[in-house]
Design a protein around this motif. Sequence first.
Motif, PDB file in Angstrom:
ATOM      1  N   MET A  54     -50.412 -27.318  54.418  1.00  9.16           N
ATOM      2  CA  MET A  54     -51.061 -26.901  55.592  1.00  9.16           C
ATOM      3  C   MET A  54     -50.257 -25.815  56.320  1.00  9.16           C
ATOM      4  O   MET A  54     -48.973 -25.889  56.709  1.00  9.16           O
ATOM      5  N   ARG A  55     -50.785 -24.851  56.688  1.00 15.26           N
ATOM      6  CA  ARG A  55     -50.211 -23.497  57.398  1.00 15.26           C
ATOM      7  C   ARG A  55     -49.376 -23.851  58.634  1.00 15.26           C
ATOM      8  O   ARG A  55     -48.365 -23.762  58.687  1.00 15.26           O
ATOM      9  N   LEU A  56     -50.040 -25.021  59.504  1.00 17.12           N
ATOM     10  CA  LEU A  56     -49.389 -25.328  60.769  1.00 17.12           C
ATOM     11  C   LEU A  56     -48.063 -26.106  60.387  1.00 17.12           C
ATOM     12  O   LEU A  56     -47.293 -25.821  60.876  1.00 17.12           O
ATOM     13  N   GLU A  57     -48.414 -27.255  59.342  1.00 18.55           N
ATOM     14  CA  GLU A  57     -47.202 -28.166  59.061  1.00 18.55           C
ATOM     15  C   GLU A  57     -45.987 -27.078  58.819  1.00 18.55           C
ATOM     16  O   GLU A  57     -44.775 -27.546  58.864  1.00 18.55           O
ATOM     17  N   ALA A  58     -46.271 -25.982  58.012  1.00 17.49           N
ATOM     18  CA  ALA A  58     -45.248 -25.312  57.270  1.00 17.49           C
ATOM     19  C   ALA A  58     -44.412 -24.587  58.370  1.00 17.49           C
ATOM     20  O   ALA A  58     -43.119 -24.422  58.310  1.00 17.49           O
ATOM     21  N   PHE A  59     -45.213 -24.368  59.298  1.00 12.71           N
ATOM     22  CA  PHE A  59     -44.595 -23.576  60.232  1.00 12.71           C
ATOM     23  C   PHE A  59     -43.776 -24.192  61.583  1.00 12.71           C
ATOM     24  O   PHE A  59     -42.930 -23.981  61.991  1.00 12.71           O
ATOM     25  N   VAL A  60     -44.150 -25.502  61.615  1.00 11.74           N
ATOM     26  CA  VAL A  60     -43.776 -26.364  62.879  1.00 11.74           C
ATOM     27  C   VAL A  60     -42.092 -26.331  62.795  1.00 11.74           C
ATOM     28  O   VAL A  60     -41.474 -26.000  63.894  1.00 11.74           O
ATOM     29  N   PRO A  61     -41.366 -26.490  61.946  1.00 13.32           N
ATOM     30  CA  PRO A  61     -39.807 -26.436  61.953  1.00 13.32           C
ATOM     31  C   PRO A  61     -39.384 -25.010  62.477  1.00 13.32           C
ATOM     32  O   PRO A  61     -38.209 -24.964  62.942  1.00 13.32           O
ATOM     33  N   ARG A  62     -40.209 -23.967  62.162  1.00 11.99           N
ATOM     34  CA  ARG A  62     -39.735 -22.859  62.639  1.00 11.99           C
ATOM     35  C   ARG A  62     -40.016 -22.283  64.062  1.00 11.99           C
ATOM     36  O   ARG A  62     -40.052 -21.160  64.720  1.00 11.99           O
ATOM     37  N   ALA A  63     -40.945 -23.153  64.679  1.00 12.82           N
ATOM     38  CA  ALA A  63     -41.533 -23.024  65.927  1.00 12.82           C
ATOM     39  C   ALA A  63     -40.552 -23.383  67.273  1.00 12.82           C
ATOM     40  O   ALA A  63     -40.950 -22.899  68.216  1.00 12.82           O
ATOM     41  N   GLY A  64     -39.349 -23.487  67.100  1.00 13.65           N
ATOM     42  CA  GLY A  64     -38.287 -23.964  68.098  1.00 13.65           C
ATOM     43  C   GLY A  64     -37.658 -22.521  68.440  1.00 13.65           C
ATOM     44  O   GLY A  64     -37.938 -21.551  68.715  1.00 13.65           O
ATOM     45  N   ARG A  65     -35.939 -22.750  68.315  1.00 14.21           N
ATOM     46  CA  ARG A  65     -35.308 -21.779  68.811  1.00 14.21           C
ATOM     47  C   ARG A  65     -35.422 -20.454  67.930  1.00 14.21           C
ATOM     48  O   ARG A  65     -35.318 -19.377  68.116  1.00 14.21           O
ATOM     49  N   ALA A  66     -35.754 -20.601  66.561  1.00 14.34           N
ATOM     50  CA  ALA A  66     -35.889 -19.616  65.526  1.00 14.34           C
ATOM     51  C   ALA A  66     -36.815 -18.585  65.797  1.00 14.34           C
ATOM     52  O   ALA A  66     -36.917 -17.581  65.946  1.00 14.34           O
ATOM     53  N   TYR A  67     -37.932 -19.273  66.421  1.00 10.72           N
ATOM     54  CA  TYR A  67     -39.155 -18.633  66.821  1.00 10.72           C
ATOM     55  C   TYR A  67     -38.703 -17.718  68.093  1.00 10.72           C
ATOM     56  O   TYR A  67     -38.966 -16.522  68.330  1.00 10.72           O
TER      57      TYR A  67
END
Length: 403
Positions: free
Chosen positions: A1-14
């Motif tokens: 799912m799009r949200l699950e795939a994105f979660v790891p990138r939602a921190g400092r990388a974002y």
Amino acid sequence: MRLEAFVPRAGRAYSRERNYDRGPGRHTAVSTLSPWIRHRLILEQEVVAAVLAHHSLSAAEKFVQEVFWRTYWKGWLELRPGVWDDYRVRVTELVDELDRDAGLHDRWRAATGGTTGVDCFDAWSQELAQTGYLHNHARMWFASIWIFTLELPWELGADFFLRHLLDGDPASNTLSWRWVAGLQTRGKTYLARRANIARFTEGRFDPAGTLSTTAAALPSGPMPLPVAPPEPALPGRGLRSGLLVTEEDLGPGLSRRDYAAADRVAVLTATGRRSPFGVSPRVQAFAEGAVDDTLRRGGLTAAVRVDHANTNDSVGRIVAWAVDRRLEQLVTPYVPAGPTAEATAELAEALAAKAIKLVPVLRDWDRRAWPHATHGFFPFRKQIPALIRGIGSAASGAQAVTR
Ligand SMILES: Cc1cc2nc3c(=O)[nH]c(=O)nc-3n(C[C@H](O)[C@H](O)[C@H](O)COP(=O)(O)OP(=O)(O)OC[C@H]3O[C@@H](n4cnc5c(N)ncnc54)[C@H](O)[C@@H]3O)c2cc1C
């Protein structure tokens, strides 16, 4: 799912990468979740909870704040619905002006067709029409160039966005355009600068000598005062009830099994009413698919399904069905300001004439957050930790409201 795939990138990388617009098919530094969030196929609290299960609030602060920008804009417009009404009137006036003023018409055609000669602008115009998405930074630059370089009315730009964005949203769109124009934070405009565009498009564009170097705020009247936020109330107990599904909130929360009987569900959409020109086939298909998906997942069959933009007497058909089924109330997830609310306002009146109540159910997330949208985002932002603490109760909770 799009949200699950994105979660790891939602921190400092974002926080580091989110401002880079790397072009169509390369928007991987941001979530591109907005069309699903806009229709509430995913709730804001679900997005925030998923991200905070993986990152600390300080690491994910930027991302969480962006999600709250949406909540803030929704609340701000709910407290000042006249801003949407004024926008609608002005767009209608401008559509007439396009007929009368050939010069304005030609400049508008060039901007919406991506043939102005300003390379970056034309590329974004085409990306929007072809994909239904634009990166946030590109939206800011685009709106700024539309207003201050091309000197076109901001309302026609907002209308162009609403015709093509899959996430086209009355609050986020109208108020972001107003913000760029200097109408939202009085006197503070957003100027698109060549160096900023070159840097954050990694040199894909370098609009030397083509952009306005000044951005004087557009003239405006007094800022409207906030009205009272919607107040919680409950659907009447023991009444014969139906469910009204709209494209505004297709998320979980209402106990849909109460309405699973095929003759208890109606669908009212108004996608084509987002603009006097209608919306692109892609936007129409996304909204229809979102409704289909929700009905399927909820095991629901719509006894009556009307599109306010294309069905003759759409309101009358729902009222006739409700009368035929002897319904006493029609329950619906709360419909915020916008084209669907225009349709449900008509419906509420027509139902009331038959002694049937339309009962809008407000999510706890909105009930708790919207009353804080009285001023700018910065005071609102201070409420974020408290709003997040209530996330458990807000995840599925919903209460009915009356105005
Ligand atoms: C002129 C202009 C018009 C806009 N029109 C819309 C619109 O019609 N609908 C819409 O949803 N957003 C709109 N935005 C806000 C923002 O550009 C988009 O929400 C964002 O680009 C969506 O991409 P994303 O899902 O990858 O965002 P991410 O960066 O991954 O952010 C996650 C989520 O937070 C919310 N969000 C992020 N930034 C903002 C923001 N600045 N304002 C409000 N919510 C935000 C969105 O729901 C988004 O999906 C507009 C911004 C501008 C400058």
